[in-house]
Design a protein around this motif. Structure first.
Motif, PDB file in Angstrom:
ATOM      1  N   PRO A  33       0.831  -1.204   0.000  1.00 30.78           N
ATOM      2  CA  PRO A  33       0.000   0.000   0.000  1.00 30.78           C
ATOM      3  C   PRO A  33       0.867   1.256   0.000  1.00 30.78           C
ATOM      4  N   LYS A  34       0.384   2.289  -0.639  1.00 32.29           N
ATOM      5  CA  LYS A  34       1.059   3.585  -0.584  1.00 32.29           C
ATOM      6  C   LYS A  34       0.645   4.271   0.711  1.00 32.29           C
ATOM      7  N   THR A  35       1.576   4.947   1.337  1.00 36.63           N
ATOM      8  CA  THR A  35       1.274   5.604   2.599  1.00 36.63           C
ATOM      9  C   THR A  35       0.422   6.854   2.370  1.00 36.63           C
ATOM     10  N   LYS A  36      -0.461   7.093   3.300  1.00 33.84           N
ATOM     11  CA  LYS A  36      -1.326   8.279   3.310  1.00 33.84           C
ATOM     12  C   LYS A  36      -2.142   8.417   2.025  1.00 33.84           C
ATOM     13  N   CYS A  37      -2.574   7.289   1.493  1.00 35.46           N
ATOM     14  CA  CYS A  37      -3.405   7.315   0.292  1.00 35.46           C
ATOM     15  C   CYS A  37      -4.661   6.497   0.573  1.00 35.46           C
ATOM     16  N   ASN A  38      -5.815   7.142   0.532  1.00 27.36           N
ATOM     17  CA  ASN A  38      -7.076   6.469   0.786  1.00 27.36           C
ATOM     18  C   ASN A  38      -8.078   6.863  -0.293  1.00 27.36           C
ATOM     19  N   SER A  39      -7.672   6.754  -1.539  1.00 25.30           N
ATOM     20  CA  SER A  39      -8.502   7.203  -2.658  1.00 25.30           C
ATOM     21  C   SER A  39      -9.577   6.191  -3.045  1.00 25.30           C
ATOM     22  N   LYS A  40      -9.411   4.945  -2.582  1.00 23.69           N
ATOM     23  CA  LYS A  40     -10.292   3.844  -2.958  1.00 23.69           C
ATOM     24  C   LYS A  40     -10.239   3.565  -4.459  1.00 23.69           C
ATOM     25  N   GLU A  42      -7.149   2.484  -7.832  1.00 22.29           N
ATOM     26  CA  GLU A  42      -5.952   1.672  -8.032  1.00 22.29           C
ATOM     27  C   GLU A  42      -4.651   2.351  -7.603  1.00 22.29           C
ATOM     28  N   ASP A  43      -4.657   3.664  -7.385  1.00 20.30           N
ATOM     29  CA  ASP A  43      -3.417   4.335  -6.976  1.00 20.30           C
ATOM     30  C   ASP A  43      -3.084   4.107  -5.501  1.00 20.30           C
ATOM     31  N   GLU A  44      -3.900   3.351  -4.769  1.00 25.64           N
ATOM     32  CA  GLU A  44      -3.628   3.053  -3.364  1.00 25.64           C
ATOM     33  C   GLU A  44      -2.518   2.028  -3.186  1.00 25.64           C
ATOM     34  N   SER A  45      -2.176   1.314  -4.247  1.00 19.92           N
ATOM     35  CA  SER A  45      -1.167   0.273  -4.121  1.00 19.92           C
ATOM     36  C   SER A  45      -0.081   0.443  -5.175  1.00 19.92           C
ATOM     37  N   MET A  46       1.038  -0.247  -4.936  1.00 19.28           N
ATOM     38  CA  MET A  46       2.144  -0.197  -5.884  1.00 19.28           C
ATOM     39  C   MET A  46       2.906  -1.512  -5.799  1.00 19.28           C
ATOM     40  N   CYS A  47       3.747  -1.750  -6.773  1.00 12.42           N
ATOM     41  CA  CYS A  47       4.548  -2.961  -6.785  1.00 12.42           C
ATOM     42  C   CYS A  47       5.736  -2.791  -5.837  1.00 12.42           C
ATOM     43  N   GLY A  48       5.742  -3.540  -4.782  1.00 11.53           N
ATOM     44  CA  GLY A  48       6.828  -3.484  -3.818  1.00 11.53           C
ATOM     45  C   GLY A  48       8.066  -4.233  -4.286  1.00 11.53           C
ATOM     46  N   SER A  49       7.964  -4.962  -5.405  1.00 12.33           N
ATOM     47  CA  SER A  49       9.092  -5.715  -5.942  1.00 12.33           C
ATOM     48  C   SER A  49       9.896  -4.900  -6.952  1.00 12.33           C
ATOM     49  N   TYR A  50       9.463  -3.682  -7.233  1.00  9.86           N
ATOM     50  CA  TYR A  50      10.111  -2.835  -8.222  1.00  9.86           C
ATOM     51  C   TYR A  50      11.573  -2.587  -7.873  1.00  9.86           C
TER      52      TYR A  50
END
Length: 53
Positions: A33-40, A42-50
Motif C-alpha cells: 500500500p502507498k502511505t497516506k493514500c485512501n482514494s479507494k 488503483e493508486d492506493e497500491s504499488m509494486c513493492g518488488s520494483y
C-alpha cells in the motif's frame, strides 16, 4: 496457488520488466500500500518488488 496467473507490466524502468511481452520476469510480486493514500482507487497500491534498471 496454481501457476496459471500472469503478471502484466508496462513499467519499462523496472529491471524485471519484459518490454517485448508487457510482462514481468518475476514468478511473483509483492503488492504494497502507498502511505497516506485512501482514494479507494488503483493508486492506493504499488509494486513493492520494483527495482530500477
Amino acid at each position: 496457488m496454481e501457476n496459471n496467473q500472469k503478471i502484466n507490466c508496462t513499467v519499462s524502468s523496472c529491471k524485471y520488466n519484459d518490454e517485448e511481452n508487457n510482462g514481468c520476469k518475476l514468478q511473483e510480486i509483492q503488492v504494497t500500500p502507498k502511505t497516506k493514500c485512501n482514494s479507494k482507487k488503483e493508486d492506493e497500491s504499488m509494486c513493492g518488488s520494483y527495482e530500477n534498471n
